[in-house]
Scaffold this motif. Structure first.
Motif, PDB file in Angstrom:
ATOM      1  N   UNK A 160       0.730  -1.214   0.053  1.00  0.00           N
ATOM      2  CA  UNK A 160       0.087   0.077   0.079  1.00  0.00           C
ATOM      3  C   UNK A 160       0.976   1.304   0.035  1.00  0.00           C
ATOM      4  N   UNK A 161       1.918   1.147   1.036  1.00  0.00           N
ATOM      5  CA  UNK A 161       3.029   2.559   0.990  1.00  0.00           C
ATOM      6  C   UNK A 161       3.417   2.656  -0.211  1.00  0.00           C
ATOM      7  N   UNK A 162       4.341   1.503  -0.909  1.00  0.00           N
ATOM      8  CA  UNK A 162       4.720   1.978  -2.135  1.00  0.00           C
ATOM      9  C   UNK A 162       3.974   2.154  -3.306  1.00  0.00           C
ATOM     10  N   UNK A 163       2.638   1.603  -3.139  1.00  0.00           N
ATOM     11  CA  UNK A 163       1.683   2.037  -4.401  1.00  0.00           C
ATOM     12  C   UNK A 163       1.454   3.714  -4.381  1.00  0.00           C
ATOM     13  N   UNK A 164       0.975   4.022  -3.068  1.00  0.00           N
ATOM     14  CA  UNK A 164       0.830   5.352  -3.044  1.00  0.00           C
ATOM     15  C   UNK A 164       1.733   6.308  -3.424  1.00  0.00           C
ATOM     16  N   UNK A 165       2.964   5.898  -3.466  1.00  0.00           N
ATOM     17  CA  UNK A 165       4.034   6.706  -3.817  1.00  0.00           C
ATOM     18  C   UNK A 165       4.259   6.876  -5.535  1.00  0.00           C
ATOM     19  N   UNK A 166       3.334   5.993  -6.018  1.00  0.00           N
ATOM     20  CA  UNK A 166       3.696   5.679  -7.376  1.00  0.00           C
ATOM     21  C   UNK A 166       2.483   6.114  -8.417  1.00  0.00           C
ATOM     22  N   UNK A 167       1.388   6.674  -7.543  1.00  0.00           N
ATOM     23  CA  UNK A 167       0.131   6.982  -8.462  1.00  0.00           C
ATOM     24  C   UNK A 167       0.234   8.756  -8.164  1.00  0.00           C
ATOM     25  N   UNK A 168      -0.497   9.225  -9.330  1.00  0.00           N
ATOM     26  CA  UNK A 168      -0.523  10.693  -9.275  1.00  0.00           C
ATOM     27  C   UNK A 168      -1.905  11.065  -8.658  1.00  0.00           C
TER      28      UNK A 168
END
Length: 247
Positions: free
Chosen positions: A86-94
């Protein structure tokens, strides 16, 4: 009209591409995406954009627990691997992609069908439908004849008679299942992006509205490539192993 039911995509570009291509070839004219577009996999932005484009063209989409976690913060019940993803994904979405996830509804109704990620009795509580009693509880919580949901990652079908007796049915891929109007139905198409029944092939189902039939499908894809991308992204090794083993 054939409706493709796709659940638990989990940022797996290879699997989602294969499923959408198969559904198109099988005659899908509309799509319902049953949540968890992100989490676990290495291509969250691509998957979110694909789902958003389909929604703009008329597809149905509902929120999953991983979508809500990325948009608003992880749930306390999530495993360490899920929280890391979740943390990794959030950093990669605009901001546009995050807004799309945040704006997804928990349920959608179309005719006599209910679409939900987890269950009908408490869609935002994220409880699983793991047994006959859970399926009965979900069916009693809605007046729709047919419910489609995800969350479980294993293809499953339940039916309920007019007397309220609920029973499971083990679907066989590729076999047409008539959905009698004398019964109510709850169908879980399985996970496109992270199957967990020992078979790494992607899952989805096709509902023929006119004929009232349902077909569960398994679609082989390059799961080794998807797993390698998970490892290369620095996500937990277990998430790559699950794609390889289908567990």
């Amino acid at each position: 009209m054939k409706l493709a039911l796709v659940a638990d995509l989990h940022a797996n570009r290879e699997a989602v591409s294969a499923v959408l291509a198969h559904a198109h070839e099988a005659g899908a004219r509309s799509y319902a995406f049953l949540g968890d577009f992100v989490g676990y996999g290495a291509d969250p932005g691509w998957v979110v954009d694909v789902v958003r484009e389909r929604v703009e063209a008329g597809a149905i989409a509902v929120a999953g627990n991983h979508d809500a976690a990325v948009a608003r913060g992880p749930l306390p019940t999530m495993t360490p691997d899920a929280r890391k993803a979740v943390a990794w994904t959030r950093e990669r979405l605009d901001s546009t992609q995050l807004a799309f996830l945040a704006g997804l509804p928990l349920t959608a109704v179309d005719g006599d069908c209910l679409f939900v990620h987890a269950n009908a009795w408490d869609p935002g509580g994220w409880d699983y439908i793991l047994a006959r009693a859970d399926a009965a509880r979900s069916l009693y919580a809605t007046d729709r004849q047919t419910t489609f949901c995800g969350h479980v990652h294993v293809p499953t079908l339940y039916h309920q008679t007019g007397t309220g007796k609920t029973a499971p049915f083990a679907p066989v891929p590729g076999i047409v299942i008539p959905l009698s109007e004398q019964r109510r139905w709850l169908a879980i198409p399985g996970s496109a992006g992270q199957p967990r029944d020992g078979n790494p092939a992607a899952c989805y189902a096709m509902f023929d509205r006119a004929a009232r039939t349902l077909v569960f499908h398994r679609v082989p894809y390059d799961h080794e490539r998807a797993a390698a991308k998970v490892r290369a992204a620095g996500l937990p090794q277990d998430l790559a192993d699950r794609l390889r083993d289908g567990t």
